[in-house]
Design an enzyme around this catalytic site. Structure first.
Site, PDB file in Angstrom:
ATOM      1  N   HIS A   1       0.854  -1.192   0.000  1.00 38.50           N
ATOM      2  CA  HIS A   1       0.000   0.000   0.000  1.00 38.50           C
ATOM      3  C   HIS A   1       0.886   1.236   0.000  1.00 38.50           C
ATOM      4  O   HIS A   1       2.109   1.158   0.176  1.00 38.50           O
ATOM      5  CB  HIS A   1      -0.927  -0.004   1.221  1.00 38.50           C
ATOM      6  CG  HIS A   1      -0.218  -0.120   2.534  1.00 38.50           C
ATOM      7  ND1 HIS A   1       0.476   0.920   3.109  1.00 38.50           N
ATOM      8  CD2 HIS A   1      -0.059  -1.174   3.369  1.00 38.50           C
ATOM      9  CE1 HIS A   1       0.996   0.517   4.237  1.00 38.50           C
ATOM     10  NE2 HIS A   1       0.712  -0.764   4.423  1.00 38.50           N
TER      11      HIS A   1
HETATM   12  P1  TYD Z   1      -1.146  -2.465   7.681  1.00 37.56           P
HETATM   13  O1  TYD Z   1      -0.681  -1.054   7.826  1.00 37.56           O
HETATM   14  O2  TYD Z   1      -1.877  -2.831   6.418  1.00 37.56           O
HETATM   15  O3  TYD Z   1       0.059  -3.463   7.899  1.00 37.56           O
HETATM   16  P2  TYD Z   1       1.421  -3.659   7.061  1.00 37.56           P
HETATM   17  O4  TYD Z   1       1.613  -2.475   6.178  1.00 37.56           O
HETATM   18  O5  TYD Z   1       2.480  -3.796   8.090  1.00 37.56           O
HETATM   19  O6  TYD Z   1       1.284  -4.930   6.286  1.00 37.56           O
HETATM   20  O7  TYD Z   1      -2.080  -2.798   8.946  1.00 37.56           O
HETATM   21  C1  TYD Z   1      -2.548  -4.097   9.194  1.00 37.56           C
HETATM   22  C2  TYD Z   1      -3.816  -3.986  10.043  1.00 37.56           C
HETATM   23  O8  TYD Z   1      -3.512  -3.377  11.299  1.00 37.56           O
HETATM   24  C3  TYD Z   1      -4.915  -3.155   9.391  1.00 37.56           C
HETATM   25  O9  TYD Z   1      -6.169  -3.787   9.679  1.00 37.56           O
HETATM   26  C4  TYD Z   1      -4.845  -1.848  10.112  1.00 37.56           C
HETATM   27  C5  TYD Z   1      -4.301  -2.216  11.487  1.00 37.56           C
HETATM   28  N1  TYD Z   1      -3.457  -1.147  12.067  1.00 37.56           N
HETATM   29  C6  TYD Z   1      -3.915  -0.412  13.141  1.00 37.56           C
HETATM   30  O10 TYD Z   1      -5.027  -0.619  13.648  1.00 37.56           O
HETATM   31  N2  TYD Z   1      -3.116   0.555  13.675  1.00 37.56           N
HETATM   32  C7  TYD Z   1      -1.889   0.828  13.161  1.00 37.56           C
HETATM   33  O11 TYD Z   1      -1.175   1.738  13.664  1.00 37.56           O
HETATM   34  C8  TYD Z   1      -1.425   0.067  12.025  1.00 37.56           C
HETATM   35  C9  TYD Z   1      -0.074   0.323  11.424  1.00 37.56           C
HETATM   36  C10 TYD Z   1      -2.243  -0.907  11.521  1.00 37.56           C
END
Ligand code: TYD
Length: 129
Positions: A48
């Site tokens: 993303h």
């Molecule tokens: P995501 O940012 O997509 O993870 P990565 O980029 O590390 O693969 O986040 C994964 C899940 O966690 C998504 O459902 C959102 C949640 N999340 C939070 O609730 N708070 C946060 O600070 C972050 C980074 C993610």
């Protein structure tokens, strides 16, 4: 594409090294910190971009590959030193992969969590960047 590495000041010591992060010495104010850990072998994260968010990503332990894409160019870099982080600007697509066992990846962020700041579809990213 250009990758902005951040050298984290550290105090080397035979008893163990000490790395220091100070808000005023970083390129943005830290509003949030989170970390990835217990990442299963073969797992991939990210996939993303963020509209506004800036992030500094630091491998506290272990190693992984970070792929950065601006919609035209891309860079793949290996993060493996807790004394070296990478700044991820806004509107950059990121993918994290090839985590070694026991990796702990610290992320410092310029904003609290806002789901609306994410661009989660590559096609949407390409249209907006
Ligand atoms: P995501 O940012 O997509 O993870 P990565 O980029 O590390 O693969 O986040 C994964 C899940 O966690 C998504 O459902 C959102 C949640 N999340 C939070 O609730 N708070 C946060 O600070 C972050 C980074 C993610």
């Amino acid at each position: 594409m250009e990758v902005e590495w951040i050298d984290i000041p550290n105090i080397k010591d035979p008893r163990g090294n000490l790395a220091v992060l100070e808000n005023s010495k970083l390129p943005f104010d830290i509003k949030r910190a989170y970390y990835l850990y217990d990442v299963p072998s073969g797992s991939e994260r990210g996939g993303h971009a963020h509209k506004e968010l800036l992030q500094l990503i630091i491998p506290l332990s272990g190693s992984f590959e970070l792929v950065l894409k601006d919609g035209v160019n891309q860079a793949t870099i290996s993060l493996n030193s807790p004394a070296k982080g990478v700044l991820i600007p806004n509107m950059i697509w990121r993918e994290l992969k090839n985590f070694s066992a026991g990796t702990v990846c610290l992320v410092l962020a310029s904003e609290e969590y806002i789901e609306e700041d994410y661009i989660r579809e590559w096609q949407d990213f390409v249209l907006q960047c």
